[in-house]
Design a protein around this motif. Structure first.
Motif, PDB file in Angstrom:
ATOM      1  N   TYR A 105      -6.750 -30.955 -26.791  1.00  0.00           N
ATOM      2  CA  TYR A 105      -7.625 -32.031 -26.340  1.00  0.00           C
ATOM      3  C   TYR A 105      -8.568 -32.555 -27.423  1.00  0.00           C
ATOM      4  CZ  TYR A 105      -6.199 -29.526 -22.143  1.00  0.00           C
ATOM      5  OH  TYR A 105      -5.472 -28.874 -21.200  1.00  0.00           O
ATOM      6  N   TYR A 106      -9.142 -31.676 -28.220  1.00  0.00           N
ATOM      7  CA  TYR A 106     -10.171 -32.071 -29.187  1.00  0.00           C
ATOM      8  C   TYR A 106      -9.805 -31.717 -30.632  1.00  0.00           C
ATOM      9  CZ  TYR A 106     -13.063 -32.694 -25.047  1.00  0.00           C
ATOM     10  OH  TYR A 106     -13.564 -33.106 -23.835  1.00  0.00           O
ATOM     11  N   THR A 107      -8.541 -31.480 -30.909  1.00  0.00           N
ATOM     12  CA  THR A 107      -8.121 -31.080 -32.251  1.00  0.00           C
ATOM     13  C   THR A 107      -8.702 -32.032 -33.298  1.00  0.00           C
ATOM     14  OG1 THR A 107      -6.085 -30.135 -31.367  1.00  0.00           O
ATOM     15  CG2 THR A 107      -6.117 -30.634 -33.724  1.00  0.00           C
ATOM     16  N   GLY A 108      -9.334 -31.431 -34.318  1.00  0.00           N
ATOM     17  CA  GLY A 108      -9.948 -32.204 -35.396  1.00  0.00           C
ATOM     18  C   GLY A 108     -11.402 -32.549 -35.175  1.00  0.00           C
ATOM     19  N   ASP A 109     -11.901 -32.359 -33.955  1.00  0.00           N
ATOM     20  CA  ASP A 109     -13.303 -32.657 -33.651  1.00  0.00           C
ATOM     21  C   ASP A 109     -14.198 -31.501 -34.105  1.00  0.00           C
ATOM     22  OD1 ASP A 109     -12.465 -35.007 -32.511  1.00  0.00           O
ATOM     23  OD2 ASP A 109     -12.878 -34.419 -30.442  1.00  0.00           O
ATOM     24  N   SER A 110     -15.493 -31.729 -34.006  1.00  0.00           N
ATOM     25  CA  SER A 110     -16.451 -30.677 -34.348  1.00  0.00           C
ATOM     26  C   SER A 110     -17.089 -30.122 -33.078  1.00  0.00           C
ATOM     27  CB  SER A 110     -17.512 -31.229 -35.300  1.00  0.00           C
ATOM     28  OG  SER A 110     -18.169 -32.324 -34.710  1.00  0.00           O
ATOM     29  N   LEU A 111     -18.087 -29.286 -33.255  1.00  0.00           N
ATOM     30  CA  LEU A 111     -18.757 -28.603 -32.144  1.00  0.00           C
ATOM     31  C   LEU A 111     -19.510 -29.552 -31.219  1.00  0.00           C
ATOM     32  CD1 LEU A 111     -20.441 -25.674 -34.061  1.00  0.00           C
ATOM     33  CD2 LEU A 111     -18.578 -25.477 -32.439  1.00  0.00           C
ATOM     34  N   ASP A 112     -19.642 -29.152 -29.992  1.00  0.00           N
ATOM     35  CA  ASP A 112     -20.531 -29.815 -29.052  1.00  0.00           C
ATOM     36  C   ASP A 112     -21.953 -29.667 -29.609  1.00  0.00           C
ATOM     37  OD1 ASP A 112     -22.489 -29.508 -26.626  1.00  0.00           O
ATOM     38  OD2 ASP A 112     -20.722 -30.528 -25.805  1.00  0.00           O
ATOM     39  N   GLU A 113     -22.739 -30.710 -29.561  1.00  0.00           N
ATOM     40  CA  GLU A 113     -24.095 -30.693 -30.131  1.00  0.00           C
ATOM     41  C   GLU A 113     -24.992 -29.645 -29.474  1.00  0.00           C
ATOM     42  OE1 GLU A 113     -25.507 -32.079 -32.846  1.00  0.00           O
ATOM     43  OE2 GLU A 113     -23.437 -32.641 -33.269  1.00  0.00           O
ATOM     44  N   ARG A 114     -24.769 -29.361 -28.215  1.00  0.00           N
ATOM     45  CA  ARG A 114     -25.578 -28.336 -27.535  1.00  0.00           C
ATOM     46  C   ARG A 114     -25.299 -26.956 -28.115  1.00  0.00           C
ATOM     47  NH1 ARG A 114     -23.541 -29.929 -21.734  1.00  0.00           N
ATOM     48  NH2 ARG A 114     -21.684 -30.025 -23.030  1.00  0.00           N
ATOM     49  N   VAL A 115     -24.079 -26.752 -28.577  1.00  0.00           N
ATOM     50  CA  VAL A 115     -23.733 -25.487 -29.231  1.00  0.00           C
ATOM     51  C   VAL A 115     -24.492 -25.373 -30.543  1.00  0.00           C
ATOM     52  CG1 VAL A 115     -21.873 -24.179 -30.316  1.00  0.00           C
ATOM     53  CG2 VAL A 115     -21.470 -25.335 -28.131  1.00  0.00           C
ATOM     54  N   VAL A 116     -24.473 -26.441 -31.331  1.00  0.00           N
ATOM     55  CA  VAL A 116     -25.191 -26.458 -32.614  1.00  0.00           C
ATOM     56  C   VAL A 116     -26.667 -26.167 -32.391  1.00  0.00           C
ATOM     57  CG1 VAL A 116     -25.856 -27.893 -34.587  1.00  0.00           C
ATOM     58  CG2 VAL A 116     -23.536 -28.065 -33.647  1.00  0.00           C
ATOM     59  N   GLU A 117     -27.269 -26.833 -31.413  1.00  0.00           N
ATOM     60  CA  GLU A 117     -28.689 -26.649 -31.106  1.00  0.00           C
ATOM     61  C   GLU A 117     -28.988 -25.208 -30.692  1.00  0.00           C
ATOM     62  OE1 GLU A 117     -31.788 -28.067 -27.610  1.00  0.00           O
ATOM     63  OE2 GLU A 117     -30.113 -29.389 -28.111  1.00  0.00           O
ATOM     64  N   THR A 118     -28.147 -24.645 -29.856  1.00  0.00           N
ATOM     65  CA  THR A 118     -28.372 -23.282 -29.369  1.00  0.00           C
ATOM     66  C   THR A 118     -28.164 -22.253 -30.468  1.00  0.00           C
ATOM     67  OG1 THR A 118     -27.600 -24.035 -27.200  1.00  0.00           O
ATOM     68  CG2 THR A 118     -27.821 -21.682 -27.510  1.00  0.00           C
ATOM     69  N   LEU A 119     -27.156 -22.446 -31.304  1.00  0.00           N
ATOM     70  CA  LEU A 119     -26.946 -21.534 -32.427  1.00  0.00           C
ATOM     71  C   LEU A 119     -28.151 -21.559 -33.367  1.00  0.00           C
ATOM     72  CD1 LEU A 119     -23.176 -22.172 -33.267  1.00  0.00           C
ATOM     73  CD2 LEU A 119     -24.164 -20.088 -32.302  1.00  0.00           C
ATOM     74  N   LYS A 120     -28.680 -22.749 -33.631  1.00  0.00           N
ATOM     75  CA  LYS A 120     -29.856 -22.864 -34.514  1.00  0.00           C
ATOM     76  C   LYS A 120     -31.044 -22.103 -33.943  1.00  0.00           C
ATOM     77  CE  LYS A 120     -28.838 -27.083 -36.978  1.00  0.00           C
ATOM     78  NZ  LYS A 120     -29.229 -28.464 -37.265  1.00  0.00           N
ATOM     79  N   LYS A 121     -31.224 -22.156 -32.623  1.00  0.00           N
ATOM     80  CA  LYS A 121     -32.327 -21.421 -31.988  1.00  0.00           C
ATOM     81  C   LYS A 121     -32.189 -19.923 -32.219  1.00  0.00           C
ATOM     82  CE  LYS A 121     -33.480 -24.555 -28.205  1.00  0.00           C
ATOM     83  NZ  LYS A 121     -33.496 -24.704 -26.738  1.00  0.00           N
ATOM     84  N   LYS A 122     -30.963 -19.464 -32.407  1.00  0.00           N
ATOM     85  CA  LYS A 122     -30.701 -18.032 -32.651  1.00  0.00           C
ATOM     86  C   LYS A 122     -30.631 -17.720 -34.148  1.00  0.00           C
ATOM     87  CE  LYS A 122     -30.590 -16.410 -28.546  1.00  0.00           C
ATOM     88  NZ  LYS A 122     -31.584 -15.439 -28.127  1.00  0.00           N
ATOM     89  N   GLY A 123     -30.954 -18.709 -34.977  1.00  0.00           N
ATOM     90  CA  GLY A 123     -30.973 -18.484 -36.420  1.00  0.00           C
ATOM     91  C   GLY A 123     -29.609 -18.593 -37.086  1.00  0.00           C
ATOM     92  N   ILE A 124     -28.630 -19.128 -36.391  1.00  0.00           N
ATOM     93  CA  ILE A 124     -27.291 -19.306 -36.950  1.00  0.00           C
ATOM     94  C   ILE A 124     -27.155 -20.785 -37.320  1.00  0.00           C
ATOM     95  CG2 ILE A 124     -24.807 -19.085 -36.553  1.00  0.00           C
ATOM     96  CD1 ILE A 124     -25.509 -16.951 -34.398  1.00  0.00           C
ATOM     97  N   GLU A 125     -27.393 -21.084 -38.595  1.00  0.00           N
ATOM     98  CA  GLU A 125     -27.475 -22.484 -39.009  1.00  0.00           C
ATOM     99  C   GLU A 125     -26.374 -22.928 -39.959  1.00  0.00           C
ATOM    100  OE1 GLU A 125     -31.356 -23.995 -39.892  1.00  0.00           O
ATOM    101  OE2 GLU A 125     -32.309 -22.277 -38.933  1.00  0.00           O
ATOM    102  N   ASN A 126     -25.679 -22.030 -40.574  1.00  0.00           N
ATOM    103  CA  ASN A 126     -24.694 -22.419 -41.583  1.00  0.00           C
ATOM    104  C   ASN A 126     -23.265 -22.333 -41.070  1.00  0.00           C
ATOM    105  OD1 ASN A 126     -26.649 -22.937 -43.546  1.00  0.00           O
ATOM    106  ND2 ASN A 126     -26.779 -20.770 -44.046  1.00  0.00           N
TER     107      ASN A 126
END
Length: 162
Positions: free
Chosen positions: A53-74
């Motif tokens: 369905y999403y081949t080639g796409d990137s992460l959902d923005e909410r995932v990026v935001e939540t990972l950053k809150k946990k200190g996972i930024e790279n």
């Protein structure tokens, strides 16, 4: 794909239906855990989708935001679909939901050497069910998901050391 590219001692592939939310969270959390423990070079870690369905796409923005809150930024990610080679190249394929385990068993090619498991089975606090927050706008569900995935990844890594 991240972690050791050659000579990896262990390998794990995290799977969910679309690879934009659940399995990338597991991959990112597991990579972060390995990095903090100084074991990143001993592993090959990746995630993939069951569907295309999403081949080639990137992460959902909410995932990026939540990972950053946990200190996972790279953590960077491009959605890919599971291949027949994955069933031979990875020691274990870990699904995030029970229906994904069933799907993996249905598509498992002849000559597969990968074990198949479910991440929630490693949760010692909650049950094995991992809810997909993708269709819910509440960021709290993403935060709860990451907490559960962190517990499961910690327990999985403990099992690997036994």
């Amino acid at each position: 794909m991240a972690g050791a590219e050659s000579g990896a001692v262990k390998s794990v592939l995290f799977i969910c239906l679309e690879n934009i939310c659940l399995s990338p969270i597991a991959e990112a959390v597991f990579l972060d855990l390995l990095k903090k423990k100084g074991e990143l070079e001993q592993w090959r870690v990746d995630s993939a989708a069951l569907g295309d369905y999403y081949t080639g796409d990137s992460l959902d923005e909410r995932v990026v935001e939540t990972l950053k809150k946990k200190g996972i930024e790279n953590y960077s990610h491009v959605v890919r679909q599971i291949t027949d080679e994955d069933f031979r190249d990875f020691e274990i394929i870990i699904a995030l939901q029970e229906k994904d385990v069933d799907h993996l068993m249905d598509i498992e090619p002849k000559g597969s050497t990968a074990g198949i498991s479910m991440l929630g089975d490693f949760d010692t606090v909650g049950g094995p069910t991992i809810n997909d927050p993708y269709y819910n706008a509440d960021i709290k569900e993403f935060e709860d998901l990451i907490e559960k995935v962190m517990r499961c990844c910690e327990e999985y890594l403990k099992c690997e050391k036994l």
